[in-house]
Design an enzyme around this catalytic site. Structure first.
Site, mmCIF file in Angstrom:
data_model
loop_
_atom_site.group_PDB
_atom_site.id
_atom_site.type_symbol
_atom_site.label_atom_id
_atom_site.label_comp_id
_atom_site.label_asym_id
_atom_site.label_seq_id
_atom_site.Cartn_x
_atom_site.Cartn_y
_atom_site.Cartn_z
ATOM 1 N N SER A 100 0.834 -1.194 0.000
ATOM 2 C CA SER A 100 0.000 0.000 0.000
ATOM 3 C C SER A 100 0.877 1.256 0.000
ATOM 4 C CB SER A 100 -0.959 -0.054 1.194
ATOM 5 O OG SER A 100 -1.956 0.944 1.086
ATOM 6 N N ASP A 237 -8.182 -6.027 -4.910
ATOM 7 C CA ASP A 237 -7.883 -4.843 -4.115
ATOM 8 C C ASP A 237 -8.900 -3.740 -4.416
ATOM 9 O OD1 ASP A 237 -6.830 -2.618 -2.861
ATOM 10 O OD2 ASP A 237 -4.865 -2.729 -3.811
ATOM 11 N N HIS A 265 -6.688 -6.076 -0.431
ATOM 12 C CA HIS A 265 -5.824 -5.112 0.256
ATOM 13 C C HIS A 265 -5.669 -5.518 1.719
ATOM 14 C CE1 HIS A 265 -4.037 -1.034 -0.331
ATOM 15 N NE2 HIS A 265 -4.121 -0.977 0.973
#
Length: 292
Positions: A100, A237, A265
């Site tokens: 991320s 994601d 995610h």
């Protein structure tokens, strides 16, 4: 082994090293508003069989200093913190893995400190200058985060008691994980309880969401990268959905992509074996070429 690393008169970063002390160093860089404890223990153990694994808490997370309110910083400053961790632990060069926002920081390291990197691995992230790593978080031609997730983020800083905050965080992980793989709420509740015990408080931080994002619009510079880079696509994601990973591979020189089906995610147990396999294959290849 745990460390408290002093950067200046106000800032101390918590770091931990474990695994094979004779192995090549591997630095794990977590995402926004998340401490190093979010990296799952089974993943650390697996990577530690061949690597000296280092993880740390960003500023304003975990056991690191809370400084943003008095000394606001930029996202790019968090990349320099990663270099400071390597310096403090006497590491000349390391494999780096970023998730991320951690993947954004790895890209800044590729540009500004390529001599400190053996290899790079990024996942669940966006290219510099694109998506949430673009000017003012603009997505441009790429899809933005799921609208329902964006709406949920608007409640991030609301006042809640400890139990309600825990429930909010578990629900957040459910939304981040995607809809393909089964979601184990108990697994992520246990994760958040570890995060809370590590940091000593129930409230999370929103500092990184408020940090200055200037200086991130540098995607074109990544074409000159020569550090071996692995982009792991997380097709479910909801923050950086396809084709973000493909765009990232097209942006970064010396990059290749693999896909972990069902991954979102988040890091549930169900994706850890495959994630570790891909990271290990990448770092082993680089280490092997260096030895040869």
């Amino acid at each position: 082994m745990e460390h408290l690393l002093r950067l200046d008169d106000r800032t101390v970063l918590w770091a931990e090293e474990r695994g094979n002390p004779a192995g090549s160093p591997l630095l794990l860089i977590m995402g926004a508003n998340a401490s190093g404890v979010v990296w799952p223990e089974p993943l650390l153990d697996r990577l530690g069989a061949r690597h000296r694994v280092i993880r740390y808490d960003h500023r304003d997370t975990g056991r690191s200093s809370r400084v943003f309110a008095d000394r606001p910083y930029a996202v790019r400053d968090l990349a320099e913190d990663a270099v400071a961790v390597l310096d403090a632990l006497g590491v000349d060069r390391a494999h780096v893995v970023g998730m991320s926002m951690g993947g954004v920081l790895v890209q800044l390291l590729l540009l500004d400190h390529p001599d400190r990197l053996l290899s790079a691995t990024v996942f669940a992230t966006a290219a510099l200058g694109a998506g949430l790593a673009g000017p003012d978080g603009a997505s441009g031609q790429l899809p933005g985060p799921d609208p329902e997730l964006l709406a949920y983020w608007q409640t991030m800083g609301e006042e809640r008691d400890a139990e309600a905050e825990l429930a909010w965080r578990v629900e957040h992980w459910r939304r981040l994980a995607g809809t393909v793989l089964p979601f184990d709420a108990a697994e992520f509740r246990a994760l958040e309880e570890r995060v809370r015990a590590h940091g000593g408080g129930a409230r999370g931080t929103v500092a990184h969401a408020l940090a200055d994002q200037s200086g991130l619009d540098r995607g074109r510079e990544l074409e000159a990268n020569r550090v071996p880079t692995l982009v792991i696509e997380a097709p479910e994601d909801p923050v950086n959905p396809p084709p973000h990973a493909a765009h990232l591979v097209a942006t970064i020189g010396a990059a290749r992509m693999v896909t972990i089906p069902g991954m979102g995610h988040a890091l549930p147990t169900s994706v850890l074996d495959r994630l570790a396999e891909e990271i290990e294959a990448h770092t082993a290849g680089v280490d092997g070429r260096a030895s040869a």
